[in-house]
Design a protein around this motif. Structure first.
Motif, PDB file in Angstrom:
ATOM      1  N   SER A 183       1.576  27.519 -19.137  1.00  0.00           N
ATOM      2  CA  SER A 183       0.333  26.981 -19.337  1.00  0.00           C
ATOM      3  C   SER A 183       0.296  25.881 -20.277  1.00  0.00           C
ATOM      4  N   PRO A 184      -0.538  25.005 -20.473  1.00  0.00           N
ATOM      5  CA  PRO A 184      -0.159  23.761 -21.474  1.00  0.00           C
ATOM      6  C   PRO A 184       0.101  23.972 -22.697  1.00  0.00           C
ATOM      7  N   SER A 185      -0.253  25.110 -23.141  1.00  0.00           N
ATOM      8  CA  SER A 185       0.196  25.470 -24.576  1.00  0.00           C
ATOM      9  C   SER A 185       1.391  26.687 -24.815  1.00  0.00           C
ATOM     10  N   LEU A 186       1.764  27.163 -23.523  1.00  0.00           N
ATOM     11  CA  LEU A 186       2.873  28.040 -23.571  1.00  0.00           C
ATOM     12  C   LEU A 186       4.099  27.872 -22.661  1.00  0.00           C
ATOM     13  N   HIS A 187       5.074  27.833 -23.148  1.00  0.00           N
ATOM     14  CA  HIS A 187       6.196  27.262 -22.332  1.00  0.00           C
ATOM     15  C   HIS A 187       7.405  28.324 -22.495  1.00  0.00           C
ATOM     16  N   ARG A 188       8.220  28.593 -21.444  1.00  0.00           N
ATOM     17  CA  ARG A 188       9.339  29.516 -21.479  1.00  0.00           C
ATOM     18  C   ARG A 188      10.702  28.856 -21.442  1.00  0.00           C
ATOM     19  N   ILE A 189      11.750  29.140 -22.093  1.00  0.00           N
ATOM     20  CA  ILE A 189      13.068  29.119 -21.891  1.00  0.00           C
ATOM     21  C   ILE A 189      13.906  30.108 -21.839  1.00  0.00           C
ATOM     22  N   GLY A 190      15.169  29.821 -21.083  1.00  0.00           N
ATOM     23  CA  GLY A 190      16.176  30.803 -20.937  1.00  0.00           C
ATOM     24  C   GLY A 190      16.238  30.997 -19.808  1.00  0.00           C
ATOM     25  N   ASN A 191      16.497  32.357 -19.243  1.00  0.00           N
ATOM     26  CA  ASN A 191      16.685  32.662 -17.756  1.00  0.00           C
ATOM     27  C   ASN A 191      15.948  33.591 -17.225  1.00  0.00           C
ATOM     28  N   ASP A 192      16.254  34.342 -15.829  1.00  0.00           N
ATOM     29  CA  ASP A 192      15.044  35.266 -15.494  1.00  0.00           C
ATOM     30  C   ASP A 192      15.120  36.608 -16.151  1.00  0.00           C
ATOM     31  N   VAL A 193      16.133  36.891 -17.117  1.00  0.00           N
ATOM     32  CA  VAL A 193      16.235  38.278 -17.774  1.00  0.00           C
ATOM     33  C   VAL A 193      16.050  38.004 -19.058  1.00  0.00           C
ATOM     34  N   ILE A 194      16.633  36.935 -19.866  1.00  0.00           N
ATOM     35  CA  ILE A 194      16.296  36.684 -21.267  1.00  0.00           C
ATOM     36  C   ILE A 194      15.662  35.570 -21.471  1.00  0.00           C
ATOM     37  N   ALA A 195      14.493  35.389 -22.259  1.00  0.00           N
ATOM     38  CA  ALA A 195      13.892  34.393 -22.482  1.00  0.00           C
ATOM     39  C   ALA A 195      13.308  34.340 -24.063  1.00  0.00           C
ATOM     40  N   ALA A 196      12.706  33.052 -24.255  1.00  0.00           N
ATOM     41  CA  ALA A 196      11.985  32.851 -25.372  1.00  0.00           C
ATOM     42  C   ALA A 196      10.747  31.881 -24.946  1.00  0.00           C
ATOM     43  N   TYR A 197       9.881  31.914 -25.900  1.00  0.00           N
ATOM     44  CA  TYR A 197       8.446  31.185 -25.572  1.00  0.00           C
ATOM     45  C   TYR A 197       8.177  30.290 -26.608  1.00  0.00           C
ATOM     46  N   LEU A 198       7.580  29.314 -26.188  1.00  0.00           N
ATOM     47  CA  LEU A 198       7.200  28.055 -27.253  1.00  0.00           C
ATOM     48  C   LEU A 198       5.628  28.024 -27.131  1.00  0.00           C
ATOM     49  N   VAL A 199       4.976  28.493 -28.206  1.00  0.00           N
ATOM     50  CA  VAL A 199       3.433  28.590 -28.342  1.00  0.00           C
ATOM     51  C   VAL A 199       3.208  27.076 -28.930  1.00  0.00           C
ATOM     52  N   VAL A 200       2.810  26.199 -28.115  1.00  0.00           N
ATOM     53  CA  VAL A 200       2.287  24.778 -28.718  1.00  0.00           C
ATOM     54  C   VAL A 200       0.893  24.620 -29.146  1.00  0.00           C
ATOM     55  N   THR A 201       0.675  24.385 -30.281  1.00  0.00           N
ATOM     56  CA  THR A 201      -0.503  23.927 -30.676  1.00  0.00           C
ATOM     57  C   THR A 201      -0.656  22.671 -31.389  1.00  0.00           C
ATOM     58  N   PRO A 202      -1.987  21.958 -31.795  1.00  0.00           N
ATOM     59  CA  PRO A 202      -2.059  20.846 -32.584  1.00  0.00           C
ATOM     60  C   PRO A 202      -1.468  20.901 -33.769  1.00  0.00           C
ATOM     61  N   ASP A 203      -1.133  21.982 -34.403  1.00  0.00           N
ATOM     62  CA  ASP A 203      -0.508  22.255 -35.749  1.00  0.00           C
ATOM     63  C   ASP A 203       1.053  22.275 -35.479  1.00  0.00           C
ATOM     64  N   GLY A 204       1.708  22.477 -34.415  1.00  0.00           N
ATOM     65  CA  GLY A 204       3.033  22.490 -34.214  1.00  0.00           C
ATOM     66  C   GLY A 204       3.387  23.760 -33.154  1.00  0.00           C
ATOM     67  N   VAL A 205       4.772  23.932 -33.368  1.00  0.00           N
ATOM     68  CA  VAL A 205       5.497  24.890 -32.348  1.00  0.00           C
ATOM     69  C   VAL A 205       5.716  26.134 -33.053  1.00  0.00           C
ATOM     70  N   THR A 206       5.147  27.425 -32.417  1.00  0.00           N
ATOM     71  CA  THR A 206       5.774  28.967 -32.827  1.00  0.00           C
ATOM     72  C   THR A 206       6.548  29.179 -31.620  1.00  0.00           C
ATOM     73  N   VAL A 207       7.847  29.510 -32.098  1.00  0.00           N
ATOM     74  CA  VAL A 207       8.798  29.988 -31.039  1.00  0.00           C
ATOM     75  C   VAL A 207       8.731  31.668 -31.253  1.00  0.00           C
ATOM     76  N   VAL A 208       8.571  32.251 -29.960  1.00  0.00           N
ATOM     77  CA  VAL A 208       8.598  33.619 -30.088  1.00  0.00           C
ATOM     78  C   VAL A 208       9.779  34.339 -29.472  1.00  0.00           C
TER      79      VAL A 208
END
Length: 103
Positions: A4-29
């Motif tokens: 979604s515009p504020s949620l991005h996924r990195i990694g592969n099909d099994v193991i991933a990390a997520y980036l939550v993007v806001t006007p204040d910056g990025v939180t990595v989950v």
């Protein structure tokens, strides 16, 4: 990968990390595997952002496939890492009593 515009996924099909993007910056989950570091940098760049925009990292738990680039992110950016107290030692690499007894 944009979920979604504020949620991005990195990694592969099994193991991933997520980036939550806001006007204040990025939180990595979660921090995937150590090799996902390059995916993190590339995804930030694609968003017009940099490591300086990362404001923190939330680890859902201390398994190895969730803590991959956590220490590097903290070391290079100073971003705080948040993890539940019950998983803190595990996230830092401590072995449980149960794991040690199997040796």
């Amino acid at each position: 990968m944009e979920l979604s515009p504020s949620l991005h996924r990195i990694g592969n099909d099994v193991i991933a990390a997520y980036l939550v993007v806001t006007p204040d910056g990025v939180t990595v989950v979660d921090a995937g595997l150590a090799g996902h570091w390059h995916d993190l940098v590339a995804e930030l760049k694609a968003l017009g952002l940099s490591l300086a925009d990362v404001k923190g990292l939330v680890l859902t738990h201390g398994d190895g496939d969730h803590i991959g680039f956590a220490e590097r992110l903290h070391r290079e950016t100073g971003a705080p890492i948040y993890v539940h107290a019950a998983d803190a030692a595990r996230a830092k690499g401590a072995r449980s009593r149960r794991t040690r007894s199997r040796r």
